[in-house]
Design a protein around this motif. Structure first.
Motif, short mmCIF file in Angstrom:
data_model
loop_
_atom_site.label_atom_id
_atom_site.label_comp_id
_atom_site.label_asym_id
_atom_site.label_seq_id
_atom_site.Cartn_x
_atom_site.Cartn_y
_atom_site.Cartn_z
N MET A 1 0.84 -1.19 0.00
CA MET A 1 0.00 0.00 0.00
C MET A 1 0.88 1.24 0.00
O MET A 1 1.80 1.36 0.79
N SER A 2 0.59 2.18 -0.86
CA SER A 2 1.32 3.43 -0.90
C SER A 2 0.71 4.41 0.08
O SER A 2 -0.49 4.55 0.16
N THR A 3 1.56 5.10 0.84
CA THR A 3 1.06 6.11 1.75
C THR A 3 1.76 7.42 1.46
O THR A 3 2.97 7.54 1.58
N ALA A 4 0.99 8.42 1.07
CA ALA A 4 1.57 9.70 0.71
C ALA A 4 2.14 10.40 1.93
O ALA A 4 3.09 11.14 1.85
N CYS A 5 1.51 10.19 3.09
CA CYS A 5 1.99 10.85 4.27
C CYS A 5 1.81 9.91 5.45
O CYS A 5 0.72 9.48 5.71
N HIS A 6 2.91 9.56 6.08
CA HIS A 6 2.85 8.62 7.21
C HIS A 6 2.71 9.42 8.49
O HIS A 6 3.57 10.24 8.81
N VAL A 7 1.65 9.21 9.23
CA VAL A 7 1.40 9.95 10.46
C VAL A 7 1.60 9.01 11.64
O VAL A 7 0.89 8.02 11.76
N ASN A 8 2.56 9.33 12.48
CA ASN A 8 2.79 8.53 13.69
C ASN A 8 2.45 9.39 14.89
O ASN A 8 3.27 10.17 15.39
N LEU A 9 1.20 9.25 15.36
CA LEU A 9 0.75 10.08 16.46
C LEU A 9 1.56 9.83 17.72
O LEU A 9 1.67 10.70 18.58
N ALA A 10 2.12 8.64 17.86
CA ALA A 10 2.85 8.31 19.09
C ALA A 10 4.11 9.16 19.24
O ALA A 10 4.66 9.26 20.32
N ARG A 11 4.58 9.78 18.16
CA ARG A 11 5.79 10.58 18.23
C ARG A 11 5.52 12.04 18.57
O ARG A 11 6.44 12.83 18.70
N VAL A 12 4.26 12.42 18.66
CA VAL A 12 3.90 13.79 19.00
C VAL A 12 3.90 13.93 20.52
O VAL A 12 3.17 13.22 21.21
N THR A 13 4.70 14.84 21.04
CA THR A 13 4.77 15.03 22.49
C THR A 13 3.54 15.77 22.97
O THR A 13 3.17 16.81 22.42
N LEU A 14 2.92 15.26 24.01
CA LEU A 14 1.74 15.90 24.56
C LEU A 14 2.13 16.97 25.58
O LEU A 14 3.12 16.83 26.29
N THR A 15 1.32 18.01 25.68
CA THR A 15 1.52 19.02 26.71
C THR A 15 0.93 18.51 28.02
O THR A 15 0.13 17.57 28.05
N ASP A 16 1.30 19.17 29.11
CA ASP A 16 0.73 18.81 30.41
C ASP A 16 -0.79 18.95 30.38
O ASP A 16 -1.51 18.12 30.96
N ALA A 17 -1.27 20.00 29.72
CA ALA A 17 -2.72 20.22 29.65
C ALA A 17 -3.42 19.11 28.90
O ALA A 17 -4.52 18.68 29.27
N GLU A 18 -2.78 18.60 27.85
CA GLU A 18 -3.39 17.51 27.08
C GLU A 18 -3.41 16.22 27.89
O GLU A 18 -4.39 15.47 27.85
N ILE A 19 -2.34 15.97 28.64
CA ILE A 19 -2.33 14.78 29.50
C ILE A 19 -3.41 14.89 30.57
O ILE A 19 -4.15 13.93 30.82
N GLU A 20 -3.52 16.06 31.18
CA GLU A 20 -4.55 16.26 32.21
C GLU A 20 -5.94 16.07 31.62
O GLU A 20 -6.83 15.49 32.27
N ARG A 21 -6.15 16.55 30.41
CA ARG A 21 -7.43 16.36 29.73
C ARG A 21 -7.72 14.88 29.53
O ARG A 21 -8.84 14.41 29.80
N ASP A 22 -6.72 14.12 29.07
CA ASP A 22 -6.93 12.70 28.80
C ASP A 22 -7.18 11.92 30.09
O ASP A 22 -7.99 10.99 30.11
N VAL A 23 -6.49 12.29 31.16
CA VAL A 23 -6.71 11.62 32.45
C VAL A 23 -8.12 11.91 32.95
O VAL A 23 -8.82 11.01 33.44
N ALA A 24 -8.55 13.17 32.82
CA ALA A 24 -9.91 13.51 33.24
C ALA A 24 -10.94 12.74 32.43
O ALA A 24 -11.94 12.24 32.98
N LEU A 25 -10.71 12.62 31.12
CA LEU A 25 -11.60 11.82 30.28
C LEU A 25 -11.59 10.36 30.72
O LEU A 25 -12.63 9.70 30.75
N GLY A 26 -10.41 9.85 31.02
CA GLY A 26 -10.30 8.46 31.46
C GLY A 26 -11.09 8.20 32.72
O GLY A 26 -11.82 7.20 32.81
#
Length: 228
Positions: free
Chosen positions: A1-26
């Motif tokens: 399969m050809s992929t024009a743009c490979h997106v690896n979300l795991a390599r994007v560093t999260l901010t403290d606010a984003e982590i707090e948001r995800d924990v609150a959602l969890g």
């Protein structure tokens, strides 16, 4: 399969606010699922079929408990500077944990989930969100991604339990965040020049589009998204 743009979300560093948001959602999805399960009470047929082919409800609940254990294991290992496998024994260990749930009573499965959930939330509070774990089916994953991945697990398997939770009941913030991720994954897996979502998919309400992306909703005129 050809992929024009490979997106690896795991390599994007999260901010403290984003982590707090995800924990609150969890914590919110944990509480919502446990409340719904408790409300079912004696009417919860643990041996009855879930919406996952070949899984009964006790297996789904047990899987959620073992998933919590696996997340806690990775988090605690990262705190010691280790990169640990989510499920001891890898895929076989994961599958054995699911199978062990098949004959459990509702009370046993639910008690297990309550205990495992509390332990995971305690691990969330204690971690600095540094390091990585090795998700058995997905590979090495930064610890700061785990809270959102747990949200996904609980939200979608809550629907799979078939106890009255539907796609429309999912937290709107979770749906919005998840759709952004799903659309990026879908785009990354398309041949060059074929990246826009089909008009039929775009016309779906957000929860229905999420159902299509995750294989939980068949839509006339759309092939399965097949992004996992």
């Amino acid at each position: 399969m050809s992929t024009a743009c490979h997106v690896n979300l795991a390599r994007v560093t999260l901010t403290d606010a984003e982590i707090e948001r995800d924990v609150a959602l969890g914590k919110a999805v944990h509480a919502a699922l446990l409340e719904r399960i408790a409300a079912a009470g004696d009417r919860l047929d643990a041996a009855g079929p879930s919406r996952l082919p070949g899984w009964n409800r006790a297996q789904v609940i047990t899987h959620l408990a073992r998933n919590a254990d696996g997340h806690r294991r990775m988090i605690e290992g990262a705190g010691r500077g280790e990169v640990l496998e989510q499920y001891p024994g890898g895929v076989d260990g994961r599958n054995a944990g699911i199978d062990e749930g098949a004959t459990r009573s509702a009370a046993a499965a639910i008690g297990d989930l309550v205990e495992a959930t509390a332990a995971l939330e305690a691990a969330w509070e204690a971690t600095d969100w540094q390091g990585a774990g090795r998700r058995t089916l997905r590979g090495e994953t930064p610890i700061d991604r785990l809270a959102f991945l747990r949200v996904r697990e609980v939200a979608l398997h809550g629907v799979d339990l078939d106890i009255g939770i539907e796609l429309d009941d999912l937290d709107p913030l979770y749906v919005r965040l998840e759709l952004a991720r799903m659309e990026m994954l879908w785009t990354a897996r398309q041949p060059m020049g074929l990246t826009p979502l089909p008009a039929v998919a775009l016309a779906l309400a957000p929860p229905a589009r999420l159902g299509w992306f995750t294989g939980r909703l068949a839509v006339d005129g759309l092939r399965p998204a097949a992004i996992f």
